[in-house]
Design a protein around this motif. Sequence first.
Motif: not given
Lengths: 225, 225
Positions: A106, A108-109, A113-114, A117, A132, A134, A170-171, A195
């Motif tokens: 993954l 992007g946190a 992203g969260k 996850a 993950i 970032d 997921a950025v 994205s």
Amino acid sequence: MKIGELADPAVEAVANDDVVPERLSLGVAARLSRYLQVLTQAKKMGRETISSQELSEYTHVNSTQIRRDLSGFGKFGKRGVGYNVDSLVAQIRRILQTGGQHNIALFGAGHLGKAIASSDIFADHGFNVVAIFDSDTRKIGSKVGGQTVRDVADLSQVVDDEGIVVAVLAVPALAAQGLADEIVAAGVRIVFNYSGALLQVPHDVAVHASSPAVELLHALYFYLS
Amino acid sequence: MKIGELADPAVEAVANDDVVPERLSLGVAARLSRYLQVLTQAKKMGRETISSQELSEYTHVNSTQIRRDLSGFGKFGKRGVGYNVDSLVAQIRRILQTGGQHNIALFGAGHLGKAIASSDIFADHGFNVVAIFDSDTRKIGSKVGGQTVRDVADLSQVVDDEGIVVAVLAVPALAAQGLADEIVAAGVRIVFNYSGALLQVPHDVAVHASSPAVELLHALYFYLS
DNA sequence: TAGATTGTTAATCGATTAACAATC
DNA sequence: TAGATTGTTAATCGATTAACAATC
């Protein structure tokens, strides 16, 4: 990549004896995936059987078409009763050859992203988030959904070590292309792109872009007209 | 709701003169939505024109099919050049009759809710998040993406006051059905369901379930085989 | 048994594709 | 002009549907 070229009309003539043909047509694979989606939801709700009519209401695929699609691979249903949910899930996974576990990374946190996850949307289908990443140094080292957020600089190493086959982006749109280049260089060949950017990748890399808003527009068209 | 029943084959015979037929076939509407998705991405990347061949690579729809779909509504392209991105976006929005603004309510102020509220994925297509609800009293009153989180008890009132036409469910599966019942009772007829639950709703309510993992399985099938 | 639902057939309709003239 | 790409045709192929016997 022209996915359409992979379809082989010859498989349509496959015998009705539980054998999986070499390659499914694009339409059949798409519909089987859709049935699997509804069956997974039904299973979660505790349903034991489901009829082609019910599957039709949830998938908007004609019920005859559903029975036709399934009967091409075996006699999975019971007349007067319907299909056993568990058993049909197993059969479709077998047909789609996607019963196994796949490791995904993954990127992007942030909020999305969260959300990914910590949810079971991917885990339910055998996709395990094993890393993950970032680019924000303040986030690196923190914990998200049981995983430690890593530095993108370690990407190549992690892809090899963890056997990552899918990258989920997921950025922000502006960061996506540069990241995609690194992901491709690291050897990942399937990218799931949240994205909003239009990614340029080599022909042997598959990019899947999800667009909830466009799906909503589509749903709205049929509702409003 | 059997969406298929809405399709009218007669519209296929529409003249080539910029007129929008009364109803598009299901397939045409789905493909136009897909073109719109890529065009929106292309616009964001600063692209001015795009050819049917490029659209084909990104959508996996045959380029002849794309030209055929578009030429049914007018001559939008320039031979030797391609299609103007801005103008094609406007044309497709006109054809899909979804150029306007729509007010949506978001349910669930968790990670996914925050991701949706703070992104522009819906705003890009004219969907404005005008209300966010949560059942957690600790979250009610807090700010998420410029909106104050509200109590679900106020649902009916807010739907009427704000003219909400779409509900987006970003809540746990177990909470989804009860919430859906309240949403339907409040008069909303389009539900976008991220909860993973299989929702039971009246026939005049349209539910759209998004399943990224199943889309990924589908993509994987063609990659692995 | 009676009702329900599958599995399957046959007919029709729409999608897909290659090919190419038109034209930017 | 020369190259590129659209708009359109004609042929084929796959999807869709109604109908119904089989059977749980």
